[in-house]
Each structure stands twice: as C-alpha cells, then as structure tokens.
Design an enzyme around this catalytic site. Structure first.
Site: not given
Length: 976
Positions: A103, A197
């Site tokens: 990422k 999340d």
C-alpha cells in the site's frame, strides 16, 4: 491486504472480478463517483503508476523488455486497486522470494508533514507486531520519496463482501466466516489496536479457506482519550452532508475516520472510541450479511445517527431466518450506548457461539458447546498457525542478520568476527525457542482449544515481553560499537528465558494486566522504553540506559499500574549500581522489591532481591545486608519457581557471600548446586565457566590450592570456548588465573596468562585502556618476584598512563597504580622516586578514605622514609600508621609487621639495640603467618643481623626464612 488480483500487465494471476468490485466501491466511497460528488476526488494517478503504465506501453509498442519498477527491494508487478488511503500494488520481494501486497499511502493523507508521516510509520509498526491466523500480516513499512509504503501479506482469494455476493449462503456458513473474522479483531484489541473501519470489504476470504481481517489503515493505538480531535468543519461535514450507505470519510489528520454506514455513533460524533466501536461495526456487518439489509437506514449521517440512538432497526428481508438468540446477541452489539454492548469482542463471539451451540444440539443431538463451536468453523485447508511466530522472523530476518554482521565487522575489532559467529548461534536458538512457544500458544487456542482467553492473554503478554527484549537487543546490535561487541555474548545470554511462558500454572499466578485499555497501551509504551533501556544495560551503555529507564518511569507516572513501575525501578537500580551513586541504586532496588511484592510480580521481586545481594557482595562490601537480602531472594525464588536461571543467580551470590564470611564449605556447596542445576537445565559454557571461576576463588581462599588450580583451568577452558580466544572478557579471567599462579610461585605460568591477557586487552581496546592497566599492575608483581625491578617500573608506568587516559579523577585504581610504581621504584633502589609515588598515592585517596587503604598508603610512606634514613619524618609517619591501625575493625598482620620492622630500624638508628632486636624479632614472627615475600623478609633479617653485630654478638638474634609481601603486592591483595 489484497484478495484476488486483477489480470493486469506483469502476468498476475487470479480471477480479479471480486477484487475489482471491491476497489471500485472504495473509489466511489472516496469521492470519485461523479454521482455522489461528496468529497474531493483522489489525486490523479501518481508518478509510480504513471511510470509503470509508460513502461508497459513501451514494451507493447516497441517490443522492449518491460522496465522493472522497484520500491526498495520490492519489484512492482501491477496496481490492483486504489482507495481513500492510497494505491495498492502487487509486488515481489526479491530477497525473501515471496509475493506481497504494497500500500502506497496517498501523499495528501500524510500532508501533516514529518510528524504525520512519523505517526503513520509508528502505527504501521505497531500493527506489524500483531500476528494472528485471522489478521493480514504487515511485514514492513518504509518511505519512497515523501510517500509511506506498507508491505503486507498477499492473499489469494476474494473479499468477504464478494464471497457473500457470489451466491446465497446458509446462515451457519455466514456466521462461521464472521466468527473467524471476529477472532482477528479480538486479537487486535488484545494488543491495543482498534480497527475503526471494519466492514465486509475489509475482510479477505482466501482460496485456502482462511478468513483474515485486512486494511487496518485507519487503526490507531487505543489511548483512552477523545479519539482524534476532529475539527468543527469535519464534524459538521460528517453529520450534515448527504451520503450514500457506502460513503467513506477519509480526510486529513484531525478529521473523522471510517465508513459511516458501519460507524458506531461515537465515531459519527467524533467522541471517545475504544474496542466497543469495532464491536458495533462488526455487528452492523453481521446483521447485513444475515438479514440482507443494514440495521439502520439514513439518507445522511445525521439521520443515521438518529436511527441508531432511537434503536430503529430496519426489518430483515423475507426468508432470512436466523435463531433468535443470535439476533439478540447482534442487537446487544448494536446498542447506541457503548456501556450496553458486550464489554469485549471475545464476549460477543462467546455469545454467538453459545447461541449456535444450543441450536445445533436441537438438530444434531446432544453435542457439547465446544463441539458445536468446532463444527461451526469451516475446516481450513491451511494450517491456522502457519504464520505464528512471524514476529521474530521479521526481527531476525536474513536482512537484519546481515546488518548486525556488518555492524560488528565495521568496528574493526580483532574479536568481532568470532563474537558475531557465537552471537548468531545464540540469537538463532533464542528465536527458534520463542517461535516454538508462539506456535504452541496459537495451536492451544486454534487447534487444541486447551487455553482459556485469560491464559492465552497471559501467555501472549509473557511472549511479547521476550519479543520486545529480543527486538531491542537486535536494534542495539544493528548499530554496534566496541562496547556492544564486547558485551554481545553476555547480553544475549541475559535475555529472559522462554520456559516460563510455557508454564500454565506459573502464568495463572502472574500479575493481572492493566485494568483499562488506556492503561494497557500506556504500559505497553513504557515497556517498549524499558526494553530499550535493558538492551543498553546489557551492552554496557549505562548512561544511555539510565536516560531511558527514567523516561519509562515518567510515562508510568501517569498510569496506576505498579507491576510495570517495579520493572522500571529494578532496571534503574541495576544501572545506578554501575554508574552510582550506590545509595540511589539501593533505594531504587528496595522500592522495586516492595512494589513487586505488593503487586505479586514475583519475577521482578526475585530480580530486585538478587540485584541487592549482588550490590552488597560486589560494591557495598556489606556482609550483614547481603545476608538479610539473600533470605528475601530465596523466598522470592520459592514463590516464583520458574526454572534454573534465577536459582543459579541466587546460588552464585550465596556462594560469594558465604566465602566472604569465611564459611568456605557452605560456599562450595552453593557453587556445586548451581552446577547441578546447570546440568539439569541445559549446558551453558559461559555460565558454567563463571561458576567454576568463582569456585576457584573460594577454594584458593580456603587454602586448597591444588583444587583451586584445577578449577581455574576448567574455567579458562570453558570461557575460552564460550567467548573465543581473543575476547576481552577472557582477558579478565586470564588476569585472575595469572594472579593466582603468581601468588603460588608459578611465575612462568603467571607470565604466560597475564601476557595473553595483556595482548587481548591491547588488541580489543588499546594499550591505555583500564583493563590493560590492571593487568600491568599484576605484571609489576611478577617482575619484582622474578628479580626484574626495571621491568616492574615499566609495567607500573604503563598502568599509570592507562588509568590517566581511561578513568575519571578520583577512581581508586589511580591509587593502586601509584602504589605499584612506588613499590617498583623501591625495590629498584630509587627510594626518592618511590617516596614521591607513595606520597602521590596518599594525595589521590578520596575524602574520607577507607581506613585500611589509608593505613596501607601511610605505611608505604613510613617504610620508605625509614629506608632513606630520614628518621624524624619516619617516626612521625610510623606514629600515624599506629593510629590508623587502632581504628581498623580487625587486625592487619602485614601492616603490624611493617610497623614493627620500621620501629625496629628506627630504634637501631637511635642506638636502642635491645629494643631494636625485640621489635625486629616480633616483626619476623608476625610475618610467619603471612604469604611469603622474599624482599620484605630479607630486609628484616638484614636489619636484625646489623643489630646483633652492633650489640657485639651478646645476643643471638632469632632468624627465620619466612617471607611476606611487597607494598604493591599487599595493595593488590587487598584491592582484589
């Protein structure tokens, strides 16, 4: 991080469809959906992706080999998606030869500058410490230019969201997948992380059957304060902007984070967040998966919040039948008030499994709850504990090993290569033992189901402490200096033992963890600092360690958790024992012992009492305190009963203490018991060599010279094998062995041992190092006994230079060097030079001086004045020696003999021949009880002969070949 990969350039395999849907959803959620238009779009494709596309285009158009793009040691294969936090790439780790996901965090996410970037890196490292079968592993974090990248485990499969969409699933199968994901969340919570999340698109279902929670990109350490302090604008946006259910709010540092459709009400209000917020999000996702709709509707975040607070549930779709008990457990997880939810993720999972177990018994017979729970979870094709222990695989990777090896080599020390070889073996063995214990802990939970959550938590805390210690030590070795290399083998041996982490009974008696998550995180931070301080202590960097120990105490001053405070205090005491003041060291260790015992932290209580005994034995020179503290150490060991290591430490100090009191038989028994425990617990040549050395000292003091010689030789062989032939620690033991041989008349053997010690010290450090200086002082004695006073002067002058260059003013070794120089000059016939050196030794004494040392130095001055014939000054100096002897707690025969001899020569010079003969005969008789010293005895015999001649032979003087010690030899013996 990544599920199935899209078939882009670079030959990436995988179905790609589900993964593409996931990232399409993420991009729409981030604001690139033109219809939503709620947040600003993510920036245009960055330079890395542009370069990759250009390289691929050149390869297709012109047939050129496609350029390989790199992020550090990673070869980029393809971009597989983009979301609110950044882009995700498939890559290949060329060193470890594995496929990974990377990422690349968006530059505008960390646009808070260096502080924000450091925060992202720090949080990624915290997440990298989490290893669990149901959590995607983070391998590494670093920077490429101004961007942060995070390297993660590559998972072939799809998202849980895609898995649910693929076809209708029985509710039991759905619940089974969610329970596995819940275990991953629970593991994160136990380490102090909150996901913030959680949703189905952040859970991966591997082709091998694994279920892993992913995308901890919004995770933060739990600190128990208000979450990130959102700005009023961010709060207003979150609560009033029209949104779709999939709207994702990801703004700059300081804004609300998460996906509103799955957010807890406290997140929507930017209020305080803890693990129960994840529990709410998990319950939302599970409700949606089982009933076909989200539990709360809302065209805006404000409306969504209103429905949550009112408990206005959306009715399930028709045909979605789920047992009522499961529904009630989910409903409790969706309570608007966090205090009304389950307290932990484990409690929610337990309630769901219990509900399923009762329903299962109705349909399948009287199966127990454990069986029901096992049948619920799908059998995985892969070993659920295959990645357990990966923490140390990252800490002690091939790359890290190469870094440490290079750091050792860079010191240029002659023993560095040998030290590295032995250290590599030690760290490999420790990492292997830790990994075995970590895998066993995982299997106890995931396979055997033999551990309760409480026992598992305690076992993990125990292993985490060892992992911190190991990691901090490796970090220190990665920037090794000469001191680190010299202490490396001993430092690795001092790592906390793994065995206590495998003892369920011992763990069950251990201290309770912090009462709140906030305290747990603060304590974890303090323990990180303690581990770094401990690594500095183990490698000889005491001042640096003390700064860190004090910093950890400052951190713990804000938390009511006494066990960790005891850990910091015992370390502070150890460091002050090396740095001083010793009173402060004693106070810190006593405080540590008191706090540890009060909080039932037996491990630290035992350490504190052992350190106190060591302080009494080796520095305070206080037998009474040592005897009192050794009893407390034994009691702590009986309570702890955690294996041989601390028992051996106690026995070593007990043996030394008994030897100091003159009970040599008890001392020998203690050392023998330590050797027996070492035999039972696995051999350690370094520890065995140190025990044999201390045993040799005891046998020498007991007059058992032959046995002492054999023990010294065993110690030398063991230590040389453990440390290597050129290690500076070996020089210290060779020095002691050489001194023993010298005192017992083996001058060739003493010269060989001390010569080797000096060569090692000079090569390992330099010729002016204090270790070399102490060896030179012993070589002064060898030279004098060998009839080489000029050689003795050369060694004494070298000792003076060594201490002047390497020791602070006021150090007692300066006195020893001056005494050695005076003795060498005395026997070389340079009496004026000897007097100057002896006077200098008195000037170097601290104020107030130790009475015995003051008496010795005064005796040296008096004896030299007598030899010079400066009778008036000699008489005053001898009177001073007489006064100092009267103040000693016990008789000193050497000083008495020297005083009697000096007064005898003074009487002879003044014509008092009868008195002179009486005094000189008394001096000779006193020396009969002392070790031989040919020079001192010869001087007394010569003076007595002169007195007899001057007396006309009227008396027959009593003669004796008994010998004693030179002034420098006496100083060395007492200092030793």
């Amino acid at each position: 991080m990544v599920g199935a990969l899209s078939t882009e350039a670079g030959g990436v395999d995988g179905s790609g469809a589900a993964n593409s849907r996931r990232y399409a959803q993420d991009e729409r959620a981030a604001g690139v959906d033109a219809e939503a238009g709620l947040l600003r779009p993510i920036p245009a494709v960055d330079d890395l992706e542009g370069a990759r596309i250009k390289a691929r285009s050149r390869a297709l158009l012109f047939g050129d080999p496609q350029e390989v793009l790199r992020i550090g040691r990673l070869e980029v294969i393809a971009r597989i998606g983009a979301g609110g936090m950044g882009e995700v790439y498939a890559a290949r780790d060329v060193e470890l030869r594995r496929k990974v996901a990377v990422k690349l965090v968006r530059s505008d996410v960390d646009d808070g500058g260096d502080e924000a970037t450091a925060r992202i890196i720090r949080e990624a490292r915290l997440m990298a410490r989490l290893t669990h079968p149901n959590v995607v592993r983070i391998y590494d974090v670093g920077r490429i230019g101004a961007r942060v990248y995070i390297t993660m485990e590559f998972v072939e499969g799809s998202t849980l969201n895609a898995w649910l969409e693929r076809r209708p699933r029985p509710w039991r199968e759905v619940l089974g997948r969610f329970l596995l994901a819940g275990r991953g969340l629970a593991a994160a919570h136990r380490t102090g992380l909150v996901h913030r999340d959680f949703k189905p698109s952040n859970v991966l279902v591997g082709d091998d059957g694994r279920v892993l929670v992913a995308d901890f990109g919004l995770a933060r350490p739990l600190v128990g304060e208000a979450e990130i302090e959102a700005t009023e604008t961010a709060m207003s946006t979150a609560l009033t902007t029209s949104s779709t259910a999939s709207m994702r709010l990801v703004t700059a540092h300081g804004a609300i984070l998460g996906t509103p459709g799955y957010m807890s009400p406290e997140q929507l209000q930017a209020a305080s967040v803890d693990a129960r917020s994840d529990l709410f999000s998990f319950s939302v996702a599970l409700y949606e998966a089982l009933y076909g709709v989200r539990p709360f509707a809302g065209a805006s975040a404000l409306e969504l919040l209103h429905h949550i607070e009112a408990g206005a549930f959306t009715p399930p779709l028709k045909g979605r039948e789920v047992p009522r008990r499961i529904g009630r457990a989910i409903e409790r997880g969706l309570a608007a008030d966090p205090d009304r939810r389950f307290a932990t993720m484990d409690e929610l999972l337990g309630a769901l499994e219990a509900a399923l177990g009762r329903r299962w018994r109705l349909g399948a017979g009287a199966l127990g709850l454990t069986v029901a729970g096992a049948l619920l979870v799908p059998r995985l094709a892969a070993d659920p504990c295959a990645d357990a222990g990966a923490e140390l695989a990252q800490v002690w990777s091939d790359e890290r090993r190469a870094t440490v090896k290079a750091a050792f080599a860079a010191t240029g020390l002659p023993f560095a290569a040998d030290a590295w070889t032995r250290l590599d073996e030690q760290l490999d063995a420790y990492a292997a033992a830790w990994t075995r214990a970590r895998v066993d802990a995982c299997e106890a939970v995931e396979v055997r189901r033999s551990h309760s959550p409480r026992l598992f938590d305690r076992r993990m805390l125990c292993l985490e402490r060892r992992e911190r210690a190991f990691r901090s030590l490796v970090d220190t070795f990665a920037v090794a200096d000469a001191r680190s290399v010299a202490e490396a083998i001993s430092a690795a041996s001092s790592l906390p033992a793994i065995e206590p982490c495998n003892d369920g009974e011992l763990l069950d008696r251990g201290v309770e963890p912090p009462a709140t998550r906030a305290a747990e995180i603060a304590v974890a931070q303090a323990r990180e600092t303690i581990a770094r301080a401990d690594a500095q202590w183990a490698t000889g960097h005491y001042s640096e360690g003390l700064v860190l120990a004090d910093a950890s105490l400052a951190l713990l001053g804000r938390v009511d958790y006494e066990p960790a405070r005891a850990e910091a205090l015992v370390l502070r005491g150890r460091l002050l024992a090396r740095l001083g003041p010793l009173d402060d060291a004693e106070a810190a260790l006593l405080d540590a012992a008191e706090i540890a015992e009060a909080s039932r932290h037996d491990e630290i209580a035992a350490d504190a009492w052992i350190e106190l005994v060591r302080l009494a034995n080796r520095q305070l020179d206080d037998v009474s305190r040592g005897e009192a503290w050794i009893r407390r150490a034994r009691a702590a060991m009986r309570r702890l009963d955690d294996g041989p290591r601390r028992q051996i430490d106690v026995l070593l100090e007990e043996g030394l203490l008994e030897a100091r009191t003159g009970d040599y038989a008890a001392s020998e028994r203690a050392f023998a018991e330590a050797l027996r425990l070492l035999d039972e617990g696995g051999d350690d040549s370094l520890v065995r060599g140190k025990i044999e050395h201390d045993l040799a000292v005891t046998l020498e003091a007991d007059g058992r010279d032959d046995e002492a010689a054999a023990a010294y030789e065993r110690a030398r062989a063991l230590l040389e094998g453990a440390l290597g032939p050129g290690h500076p620690e070996l020089a210290r033991f060779l020095h002691d062995h050489g001194t023993f041989l010298m005192v017992h008349g083996d001058l060739p053997g003493a010269s060989e041992r001390l010569g080797r010690a000096l060569t090692i010290a000079a090569e390992a450090f330099d010729a002016a190092h204090p270790v070399a200086g102490r060896i030179h002082i012993s070589l002064v004695e060898v030279a004098l006994r060998s009839g080489d006073p000029r050689g003795a002067i050369a060694h004494a002058e070298a000792a003076v230079r060594s201490f002047e260059g390497g020791l602070p003013e006021g150090h007692p070794d300066h006195v020893d060097a001056a005494v050695a120089l005076g003795g060498a000059r005395f026997f070389a016939g340079d009496l004026e030079g000897a007097l100057a050196a002896f006077v200098r030794s008195r000037e170097l004494l601290p104020v107030p001086a130790d009475p015995l040392t003051a008496a010795i130095t005064a005796g040296n001055v008096a004896e030299t004045l007598v030899a010079l014939g400066r009778w008036r000054e000699a008489a005053a100096a001898l009177d001073e020696v007489d006064l100092l002897l009267a103040r000693l707690p016990e008789r000193d025969l050497d000083l008495e003999a020297r005083l009697l001899g000096g007064r005898g020569e003074l009487a002879l010079a003044s014509g008092q021949r009868d008195r002179a003969i009486d005094l000189l005969e008394a001096a000779i008789a006193t020396r009969e009880a002392l070790p031989e010293d040919p020079q001192a005895s010869a001087r007394l015999e010569a003076a007595l002969a002169r007195a007899a001649v001057d007396d006309g032979g009227a008396r027959t003087p009593r003669t004796s070949p008994q010998t004693g010690e030179s002034p420098a030899d006496a100083q060395r013996r007492r200092s030793h």
